[in-house]
Write a protein that holds these residues in place. Structure first.
Motif, mmCIF file in Angstrom:
data_model
loop_
_atom_site.group_PDB
_atom_site.id
_atom_site.type_symbol
_atom_site.label_atom_id
_atom_site.label_comp_id
_atom_site.label_asym_id
_atom_site.label_seq_id
_atom_site.Cartn_x
_atom_site.Cartn_y
_atom_site.Cartn_z
ATOM 1 N N VAL A 276 16.177 -10.711 10.762
ATOM 2 C CA VAL A 276 15.182 -11.676 10.286
ATOM 3 C C VAL A 276 14.170 -11.988 11.392
ATOM 4 N N LEU A 277 14.651 -12.194 12.611
ATOM 5 C CA LEU A 277 13.759 -12.495 13.725
ATOM 6 C C LEU A 277 12.830 -11.312 14.030
ATOM 7 N N GLY A 278 13.361 -10.099 13.981
ATOM 8 C CA GLY A 278 12.532 -8.916 14.209
ATOM 9 C C GLY A 278 11.473 -8.736 13.144
ATOM 10 N N LEU A 279 11.856 -8.922 11.887
ATOM 11 C CA LEU A 279 10.890 -8.803 10.792
ATOM 12 C C LEU A 279 9.837 -9.912 10.861
ATOM 13 N N TYR A 280 10.263 -11.105 11.244
ATOM 14 C CA TYR A 280 9.323 -12.207 11.397
ATOM 15 C C TYR A 280 8.301 -11.891 12.496
ATOM 16 N N GLY A 281 8.773 -11.357 13.610
ATOM 17 C CA GLY A 281 7.863 -10.984 14.693
ATOM 18 C C GLY A 281 6.893 -9.891 14.279
ATOM 19 N N LEU A 282 7.387 -8.887 13.559
ATOM 20 C CA LEU A 282 6.501 -7.814 13.089
ATOM 21 C C LEU A 282 5.476 -8.323 12.081
ATOM 22 N N ALA A 283 5.921 -9.191 11.172
ATOM 23 C CA ALA A 283 5.001 -9.735 10.172
ATOM 24 C C ALA A 283 3.893 -10.545 10.853
ATOM 25 N N ARG A 284 4.279 -11.369 11.807
ATOM 26 C CA ARG A 284 3.271 -12.153 12.534
ATOM 27 C C ARG A 284 2.339 -11.237 13.319
ATOM 28 N N LEU A 285 2.885 -10.165 13.898
ATOM 29 C CA LEU A 285 2.064 -9.225 14.655
ATOM 30 C C LEU A 285 0.983 -8.627 13.764
ATOM 31 N N PHE A 286 1.372 -8.138 12.600
ATOM 32 C CA PHE A 286 0.400 -7.498 11.715
ATOM 33 C C PHE A 286 -0.608 -8.499 11.152
ATOM 34 N N VAL A 287 -0.145 -9.694 10.784
ATOM 35 C CA VAL A 287 -1.051 -10.695 10.235
ATOM 36 C C VAL A 287 -2.058 -11.153 11.287
ATOM 37 N N LEU A 288 -1.568 -11.469 12.488
ATOM 38 C CA LEU A 288 -2.482 -11.933 13.533
ATOM 39 C C LEU A 288 -3.430 -10.831 13.995
ATOM 40 N N LYS A 289 -2.942 -9.601 14.050
ATOM 41 C CA LYS A 289 -3.808 -8.486 14.431
ATOM 42 C C LYS A 289 -4.929 -8.318 13.403
ATOM 43 N N LYS A 290 -4.576 -8.428 12.130
ATOM 44 C CA LYS A 290 -5.574 -8.306 11.061
ATOM 45 C C LYS A 290 -6.596 -9.437 11.155
ATOM 46 N N LEU A 291 -6.130 -10.655 11.412
ATOM 47 C CA LEU A 291 -7.048 -11.787 11.539
ATOM 48 C C LEU A 291 -7.985 -11.630 12.728
ATOM 49 N N MET A 292 -7.466 -11.127 13.839
ATOM 50 C CA MET A 292 -8.317 -10.920 15.013
ATOM 51 C C MET A 292 -9.365 -9.845 14.751
ATOM 52 N N GLU A 293 -8.988 -8.787 14.045
ATOM 53 C CA GLU A 293 -9.955 -7.739 13.723
ATOM 54 C C GLU A 293 -11.041 -8.273 12.799
ATOM 55 N N GLN A 294 -10.665 -9.086 11.815
ATOM 56 C CA GLN A 294 -11.658 -9.675 10.923
ATOM 57 C C GLN A 294 -12.594 -10.606 11.687
ATOM 58 N N SER A 295 -12.037 -11.363 12.626
ATOM 59 C CA SER A 295 -12.852 -12.268 13.428
ATOM 60 C C SER A 295 -13.856 -11.483 14.275
ATOM 61 N N GLU A 296 -13.403 -10.366 14.858
ATOM 62 C CA GLU A 296 -14.307 -9.543 15.659
ATOM 63 C C GLU A 296 -15.400 -8.929 14.794
ATOM 64 N N ASN A 297 -15.048 -8.487 13.587
ATOM 65 C CA ASN A 297 -16.046 -7.910 12.688
ATOM 66 C C ASN A 297 -17.087 -8.947 12.301
ATOM 67 N N GLN A 298 -16.662 -10.172 12.028
ATOM 68 C CA GLN A 298 -17.614 -11.227 11.688
ATOM 69 C C GLN A 298 -18.495 -11.569 12.882
ATOM 70 N N LYS A 299 -17.906 -11.523 14.079
ATOM 71 C CA LYS A 299 -18.680 -11.819 15.285
ATOM 72 C C LYS A 299 -19.770 -10.770 15.482
ATOM 73 N N PHE A 300 -19.410 -9.483 15.268
ATOM 74 C CA PHE A 300 -20.395 -8.419 15.433
ATOM 75 C C PHE A 300 -21.466 -8.490 14.352
ATOM 76 N N LYS A 301 -21.092 -8.860 13.134
ATOM 77 C CA LYS A 301 -22.083 -9.001 12.074
ATOM 78 C C LYS A 301 -23.047 -10.134 12.393
ATOM 79 N N GLY A 302 -22.527 -11.216 12.959
ATOM 80 C CA GLY A 302 -23.369 -12.342 13.345
ATOM 81 C C GLY A 302 -24.301 -11.986 14.485
#
Length: 123
Positions: A39-65
């Protein structure tokens, strides 16, 4: 280390902790410890993918701006490096360097003086 790297490293550490718990659970044949590790490993992986996706979206919005705003002559690299192309030192690095220069230059001068005195004694 950039903030993005810190976030990714933290999530990987959390996932690694889950793997460690899983390993100990298998070694001690404790079912609850294995389940906790999974459970702890899956939780860490899920957070990794979600946060990585959010950071990529934030960078894309920053570049568009940035595309819509006028471009300035200075870049982020200008602030992160000195004229010789090296990274700029922070306050503590510059203090440490000045201390080392003062401390070891004096030792070098004393060493050079002792070398010349010893050579003159031997001659």
């Amino acid at each position: 280390m950039t903030p993005k790297q810190r976030v990714i490293l933290t999530q990987l550490q959390l996932t690694g902790l889950g793997v460690i718990f899983l390993g100990f659970g298998m070694a001690w044949k404790e079912t609850w410890l294995m389940i906790f590790g999974i459970v702890l490993g899956l939780y860490g992986l899920a957070r990794l993918f979600v946060l990585k996706k959010l950071m990529e979206q934030s960078e894309n919005q920053k570049f568009k701006g940035q595309d819509q705003t006028p471009v300035s002559n200075s870049t982020a690299d200008d602030f992160d490096s000195d004229p010789e192309g090296e990274y700029a030192q922070d306050e503590w690095e510059s203090k440490l360097e000045s201390y080392l220069v003062k401390h070891y230059e004096n030792k070098q001068l004393n060493f050079d003086d002792s070398q010349t005195k010893s050579k003159s004694k031997h001659q």
